[in-house]
Design an enzyme around this catalytic site. Structure first.
Site, PDB file in Angstrom:
ATOM      1  N   CYS A  90       0.843  -1.210   0.000  1.00 34.88           N
ATOM      2  CA  CYS A  90       0.000   0.000   0.000  1.00 34.88           C
ATOM      3  C   CYS A  90       0.870   1.249   0.000  1.00 34.88           C
ATOM      4  CB  CYS A  90      -0.966  -0.007   1.184  1.00 34.88           C
ATOM      5  SG  CYS A  90      -0.225  -0.318   2.785  1.00 34.88           S
ATOM      6  N   GLY A  91       1.926   1.212  -0.807  1.00 33.99           N
ATOM      7  CA  GLY A  91       2.758   2.389  -0.981  1.00 33.99           C
ATOM      8  C   GLY A  91       3.477   2.789   0.305  1.00 33.99           C
TER       9      GLY A  91
END
Length: 294
Positions: A90-91
């Site tokens: 998720c980055g």
């Protein structure tokens, strides 16, 4: 230089990865709509509850106020409740949350305060434990449930309130992301315990400016029930914001990964075609040279 077989294998491998990232992007997009709706639906209740509590708190002062509101009179031991996700991909979401928690911890330590961590979620444990190995008070695992809800928030809140009443800490801060959009999730740090009274304008707006409000039973009795509910609501809201932020960040990260895979496939295909063309040209030259020799 890589052979044609190696290049072909790399292209197929990247294509397989691209299919996975594209699928995860679509799943995250579907989950994001539900998570965003849940997070946005919870915000008005939390704001209204905060306003009502502020109206009540303005009428109670001194030793008559509940302990969750007035505190224990000390400001030395601080607990950081850090809400991270349970899954990766998720980055930079978890990295930003951890960064905000570490910045708050460093500021408190610089002031001579004692700092400990209460970690919710798996992904923030390793970096915080690496820098603060002896300051971890507890890990709360939310990975065992498919969708953390009010039951988990209530369990966390009850544990925190019990620790506060037993004197394990003086002040608790909640570190969590606020969902803005799929591209922006802002980490924020809010005081959780003792419950900070809302500003006067918000309290007056809730009760109605200039209005006279009578409470039955008394304000102290209502606050005794309202303050724990407020803590639970804040943690529940943080969990909802975390879920929406996770899906938004995951969708964006997987979209970027899919695009990068496409660019890499294009570069590898060009390299493959050039190598193939060079091999064919070399073979033609060899054939022509052999014919001339005959």
């Amino acid at each position: 230089m890589a052979s044609l077989k190696e290049l072909k294998g790399r292209i197929n491998s990247v294509k397989s990865t691209q299919k996975i990232t594209k699928a995860k992007q679509m799943v995250a997009a579907a989950k994001l709509r539900r998570a965003q709706a849940a997070a946005e639906a919870a915000r008005p209740y939390a704001e209204r509850l905060s306003g009502v509590m502020g109206s009540l708190a303005s009428k109670v002062a001194g030793d008559s106020a509940p302990m969750l509101l007035r505190g224990n009179g000390a400001n030395q031991r601080h607990l950081l409740v850090v809400v991270n996700t349970d899954k990766g991909l998720c980055g930079g979401l978890n990295a930003n949350i951890v960064k905000a928690a570490k910045a708050k911890a460093k500021a408190l330590i610089a002031e001579g305060k004692d700092v400990s961590f209460y970690l919710v979620g798996k992904k923030g444990r390793a970096p915080i434990k690496r820098d603060y190995p002896n300051r971890i008070a507890k890990h709360f695992d939310t990975s065992e449930v498919r969708q953390p809800g009010f039951e988990e928030a209530e369990e966390i809140a009850d544990d925190l309130i019990a620790r506060f009443e037993e004197g394990e800490f003086d002040v608790a801060h909640l570190v969590y992301p606020i969902f803005k959009s799929a591209l922006a999730q802002d980490p924020t740090v809010d005081q959780l315990i003792p419950v900070p009274p809302p500003e006067g304008d918000d309290a007056m707006a809730t009760a109605g400016e200039g209005a006279v409000v009578d409470y039955e039973p008394g304000e102290e009795e209502i606050l005794e029930d309202l303050l724990p509910r407020y803590v639970k609501t804040q943690i529940f809201g943080a969990l909802l914001e975390r879920e929406a932020s996770e899906q938004g960040a995951s969708m964006t990260a997987m979209d970027n990964a899919t695009r990068n895979a496409g660019d890499l496939i294009q570069k590898l295909t060009i390299q493959y075609n050039r190598s193939r063309q060079a091999a064919i040209t070399t073979e033609l030259i060899e054939i022509i040279a052999g014919a001339e020799a005959l």
